[in-house]
Motif scaffolding. Structure first.
Motif, PDB file in Angstrom:
ATOM      1  N   SER A 419      33.510 -14.507  51.043  1.00 27.36           N
ATOM      2  CA  SER A 419      33.247 -15.443  52.135  1.00 27.36           C
ATOM      3  C   SER A 419      32.379 -16.575  51.588  1.00 27.36           C
ATOM      4  N   THR A 420      32.028 -17.520  52.443  1.00 27.30           N
ATOM      5  CA  THR A 420      31.226 -18.667  52.008  1.00 27.30           C
ATOM      6  C   THR A 420      30.003 -18.804  52.902  1.00 27.30           C
ATOM      7  N   LYS A 421      28.847 -19.003  52.284  1.00 26.80           N
ATOM      8  CA  LYS A 421      27.598 -19.223  53.004  1.00 26.80           C
ATOM      9  C   LYS A 421      26.891 -20.443  52.423  1.00 26.80           C
ATOM     10  N   TYR A 422      26.035 -21.058  53.220  1.00 23.69           N
ATOM     11  CA  TYR A 422      25.284 -22.230  52.785  1.00 23.69           C
ATOM     12  C   TYR A 422      23.798 -22.037  53.075  1.00 23.69           C
ATOM     13  N   LEU A 423      22.978 -22.564  52.183  1.00 26.48           N
ATOM     14  CA  LEU A 423      21.541 -22.655  52.412  1.00 26.48           C
ATOM     15  C   LEU A 423      21.146 -24.116  52.226  1.00 26.48           C
ATOM     16  N   ILE A 424      20.720 -24.763  53.314  1.00 25.94           N
ATOM     17  CA  ILE A 424      20.307 -26.166  53.282  1.00 25.94           C
ATOM     18  C   ILE A 424      18.790 -26.219  53.220  1.00 25.94           C
ATOM     19  N   LEU A 425      18.265 -26.958  52.243  1.00 25.97           N
ATOM     20  CA  LEU A 425      16.822 -27.043  52.027  1.00 25.97           C
ATOM     21  C   LEU A 425      16.366 -28.493  52.079  1.00 25.97           C
ATOM     22  N   ASP A 426      15.240 -28.733  52.731  1.00 27.29           N
ATOM     23  CA  ASP A 426      14.636 -30.064  52.747  1.00 27.29           C
ATOM     24  C   ASP A 426      13.215 -29.937  52.222  1.00 27.29           C
ATOM     25  N   ALA A 427      12.875 -30.723  51.217  1.00 27.68           N
ATOM     26  CA  ALA A 427      11.573 -30.638  50.561  1.00 27.68           C
ATOM     27  C   ALA A 427      10.581 -31.593  51.225  1.00 27.68           C
ATOM     28  N   LYS A 428       9.449 -31.070  51.644  1.00 30.16           N
ATOM     29  CA  LYS A 428       8.408 -31.885  52.262  1.00 30.16           C
ATOM     30  C   LYS A 428       7.069 -31.565  51.605  1.00 30.16           C
ATOM     31  N   TYR A 429       6.481 -32.550  50.939  1.00 32.02           N
ATOM     32  CA  TYR A 429       5.152 -32.328  50.377  1.00 32.02           C
ATOM     33  C   TYR A 429       4.121 -32.599  51.473  1.00 32.02           C
ATOM     34  N   GLN A 430       4.078 -31.676  52.430  1.00 33.78           N
ATOM     35  CA  GLN A 430       3.201 -31.797  53.580  1.00 33.78           C
ATOM     36  C   GLN A 430       2.706 -30.407  53.969  1.00 33.78           C
ATOM     37  N   THR A 431       1.719 -30.360  54.861  1.00 34.19           N
ATOM     38  CA  THR A 431       1.184 -29.081  55.297  1.00 34.19           C
ATOM     39  C   THR A 431       2.086 -28.466  56.359  1.00 34.19           C
ATOM     40  N   ARG A 432       1.838 -27.183  56.642  1.00 32.34           N
ATOM     41  CA  ARG A 432       2.628 -26.466  57.642  1.00 32.34           C
ATOM     42  C   ARG A 432       2.563 -27.160  59.003  1.00 32.34           C
ATOM     43  N   ASN A 433       1.360 -27.496  59.446  1.00 31.91           N
ATOM     44  CA  ASN A 433       1.203 -28.098  60.764  1.00 31.91           C
ATOM     45  C   ASN A 433       1.903 -29.444  60.864  1.00 31.91           C
ATOM     46  N   THR A 434       1.823 -30.244  59.799  1.00 33.55           N
ATOM     47  CA  THR A 434       2.483 -31.552  59.821  1.00 33.55           C
ATOM     48  C   THR A 434       3.993 -31.393  59.916  1.00 33.55           C
ATOM     49  N   ILE A 435       4.543 -30.431  59.174  1.00 31.16           N
ATOM     50  CA  ILE A 435       5.986 -30.187  59.221  1.00 31.16           C
ATOM     51  C   ILE A 435       6.409 -29.730  60.611  1.00 31.16           C
ATOM     52  N   LEU A 436       5.646 -28.806  61.198  1.00 29.02           N
ATOM     53  CA  LEU A 436       6.005 -28.283  62.514  1.00 29.02           C
ATOM     54  C   LEU A 436       5.889 -29.358  63.585  1.00 29.02           C
ATOM     55  N   ARG A 437       4.850 -30.169  63.519  1.00 27.64           N
ATOM     56  CA  ARG A 437       4.648 -31.180  64.564  1.00 27.64           C
ATOM     57  C   ARG A 437       5.590 -32.362  64.413  1.00 27.64           C
ATOM     58  N   GLY A 438       5.863 -32.743  63.157  1.00 26.48           N
ATOM     59  CA  GLY A 438       6.575 -34.001  62.981  1.00 26.48           C
ATOM     60  C   GLY A 438       7.997 -33.921  62.483  1.00 26.48           C
ATOM     61  N   HIS A 439       8.443 -32.752  61.958  1.00 25.12           N
ATOM     62  CA  HIS A 439       9.746 -32.727  61.290  1.00 25.12           C
ATOM     63  C   HIS A 439      10.673 -31.589  61.699  1.00 25.12           C
ATOM     64  N   MET A 440      10.119 -30.443  62.081  1.00 27.32           N
ATOM     65  CA  MET A 440      10.939 -29.243  62.163  1.00 27.32           C
ATOM     66  C   MET A 440      12.070 -29.364  63.178  1.00 27.32           C
ATOM     67  N   ASP A 441      11.776 -29.857  64.384  1.00 32.23           N
ATOM     68  CA  ASP A 441      12.823 -29.989  65.400  1.00 32.23           C
ATOM     69  C   ASP A 441      13.929 -30.925  64.933  1.00 32.23           C
ATOM     70  N   GLN A 442      13.531 -31.993  64.276  1.00 27.80           N
ATOM     71  CA  GLN A 442      14.522 -32.957  63.777  1.00 27.80           C
ATOM     72  C   GLN A 442      15.397 -32.332  62.697  1.00 27.80           C
ATOM     73  N   ILE A 443      14.791 -31.569  61.791  1.00 25.22           N
ATOM     74  CA  ILE A 443      15.544 -30.946  60.706  1.00 25.22           C
ATOM     75  C   ILE A 443      16.531 -29.913  61.250  1.00 25.22           C
ATOM     76  N   ILE A 444      16.093 -29.117  62.233  1.00 27.85           N
ATOM     77  CA  ILE A 444      16.989 -28.131  62.835  1.00 27.85           C
ATOM     78  C   ILE A 444      18.163 -28.823  63.516  1.00 27.85           C
ATOM     79  N   SER A 445      17.864 -29.911  64.239  1.00 28.45           N
ATOM     80  CA  SER A 445      18.930 -30.636  64.923  1.00 28.45           C
ATOM     81  C   SER A 445      19.914 -31.250  63.939  1.00 28.45           C
TER      82      SER A 445
END
Length: 519
Positions: A419-445
């Motif tokens: 079968s075929t699977k994918y792992l999509i990764l986005d690199a952010k040189y930022q802290t956990r809180n910054t990623i969660l507040r500013g990026h995570m919802d957008q990346i999931i969408s």
């Protein structure tokens, strides 16, 4: 911060961006004839976000203001690049380690885009080769340099010692030594000339970047620093140190040539076969050089092209992922690594110009392809990724539709077996809180909700690689699934992935998990 705009047209609204990220909007506070003054209202969650619009943007940035007039016409105003500074130097150790990792033996020197099949030679590789060869020569110099330890040897043509005798205890100079000595001197002269050329080219390149560094340094207030300044300093320091080692090797080769009375006008390119060498280890070294991919400064041009902390972190992640795949037993397959050119209708996306961007690996019947900064298009599947964007275009607007017809994550790992699977990764040189507040919802969408495989399935997992440490080194999962299974992975989450923690192995565990799922 206030903004004054001179315009005869009435402005309906305005948006403020840092690079491509929306950070605020304009609020009118005064209007006189053609002069309007606006206050910039920073958007975000909580007063801290609003009060610190440049939080975590410790690099060079561009301020953009998008004005929308009453007739729906638009105008975008852009600043020159602005250097954002900080007094916080906690990141310096991480920056050091990322730079040294990229240029080290596990870095990216073997992944340069080239028509050659062999690995590239970096300055460090060249210095190691020269040091080993010179050490070898010094171990046997008494056999090639007349007058060295002369009391132990006699020229005796009638006595022709076997090779074991030559390498062993009591030895006599054989008549073939002169022929072998001549070949070795010719080779040392080739290395000497080549090293002088490389030394000159890299010194020139490094001095050019030293000028840029000094200009940046002059713009920094006393007591402040910026990661981009640290990046420039370390690269320049490392390059000059490597050039100093190369200069030392050049001096040693010059001394050997002078001692042996070598003159470049007497270069003899006669080929001597391995079986004709009394000491065949020299032939091995010479043959290795003959068939090696010769060094040029392309890797060092790449090395100095890294002009932001975000880019440095992306390259660091690429090097670590490739090394992790190798450690897991993945090896190059039939397809060679390639530099695929992605077509774009705008100038937001830039193709990688220095490195390969598509890496093919295989292991036990599993094909694993790593795509570095690919494009996932709305209408087509390029580079055989097998994913398409399901949104975008004028008739299907999304909040994240700045790139129009495509999305571009930093990495896609494609697992192919039964079968075929994918792992999509986005690199952010930022802290956990910054990623969660500013990026995570957008990346999931963007990378989960709006992407499917070309057969309509949703076979991907989406994770962010977190570069900065903020005290919380545990991985973060979108779903609380402890009650389901200890081995359960959320479809999206955050992996700590930086030089100063031991959590980096968790990404490799997920890769191993996906490998098993497609078997």
């Amino acid at each position: 911060m206030n903004l004054v705009v001179y315009s005869l047209s009435e402005i309906k609204e305005g948006e403020v961006y840092i690079d491509e990220q929306l950070v605020g909007e304009l609020e009118l506070i005064d209007c006189q004839s053609d002069r309007s003054e606006y206050k910039i209202i920073y958007k975000g969650i909580g007063n801290k976000d609003k009060g610190y619009p440049f939080l975590m943007m410790l690099d060079t940035i561009r301020l953009n203001v998008r004005l929308i007039f009453e007739d729906d016409s638009e105008l975008t105003l852009s600043s020159a690049r602005v250097l954002v500074t900080t007094k916080n130097i906690a990141d310096q150790k991480n920056i050091d380690e990322m730079i040294y990792y990229i240029i080290g033996t596990k870095g990216l020197s073997n992944d340069m885009s080239s028509s050659y099949n062999e690995n590239s030679i970096t300055l460090n590789n060249l210095n190691r080769y020269l040091a080993r060869f010179l050490r070898l020569y010094n171990n046997y110099r008494q056999f090639y340099e007349v007058g060295v330890a002369a009391g132990n040897y006699k020229n005796n043509i009638e006595h022709k010692p076997c090779r074991n005798c030559f390498i062993g205890g009591t030895r006599t100079r054989e008549y073939r030594i002169d022929e072998e000595r001549e070949a070795i001197m010719n080779f040392i002269y080739e290395l000497y000339s080549y090293s002088i050329k490389i030394h000159h080219e890299i010194i020139q390149l490094t001095k050019q970047n030293e000028i840029k560094y000094n200009r940046l340094l002059d713009s920094i207030p006393e007591g402040y620093s910026a990661p981009v300044i640290v990046i420039y300093h370390l690269r320049i320091e490392t390059a000059f140190n490597s050039c100093a080692k190369l200069a030392s090797n050049i001096s040693k080769m010059k001394s050997i040539l002078i001692r042996n009375g070598f003159h470049k006008d007497r270069v003899n390119k006669k080929v001597i076969l391995r079986e004709h060498f009394i000491n065949p280890i020299f032939w091995e070294y010479m043959n290795k050089w003959k068939n090696a991919r010769k060094m040029n400064i392309k890797y060092h041009e790449f090395y100095f092209s890294i002009d932001s902390l975000d880019k440095l972190y992306e390259y660091y992640c690429l090097a670590r992922i490739l090394e992790g795949m190798r450690a897991m037993g993945y090896r190059p397959g039939e397809l060679r690594d390639a530099q695929f050119y992605y077509e774009s209708k705008n100038d937001i996306f830039q193709n990688e110009v220095h490195l390969f961007n598509t890496f093919y690996r295989e292991k036990d019947g599993i094909k694993l392809t790593l795509y570095f900064q690919p494009l996932i298009y709305r209408h087509s599947d390029n580079n055989k990724i097998g994913l398409i964007r399901t949104t975008g275009g004028d008739s299907n607007f999304t909040n994240f539709n700045k790139t129009g017809e495509y999305y571009s994550p930093d990495f896609i790992l494609k697992f192919e077996g039964k079968s075929t699977k994918y792992l999509i990764l986005d690199a952010k040189y930022q802290t956990r809180n910054t990623i969660l507040r500013g990026h995570m919802d957008q990346i999931i969408s963007k990378y989960f909700t709006q992407i499917r495989s070309i057969d309509g399935k949703r076979d991907q997992m989406v994770y962010v690689l977190q570069g900065r440490v903020d005290g919380d080194t545990d991985n973060w999962a979108y779903e609380n699934v402890d009650q389901i299974s200890d081995n359960f992975y959320s479809d999206f989450g955050i992996f700590q992935f930086s030089p100063d923690v031991n959590k980096n192995t968790d990404l490799m565990k997920l890769i191993a998990r996906l490998e098993q799922e497609v078997k």
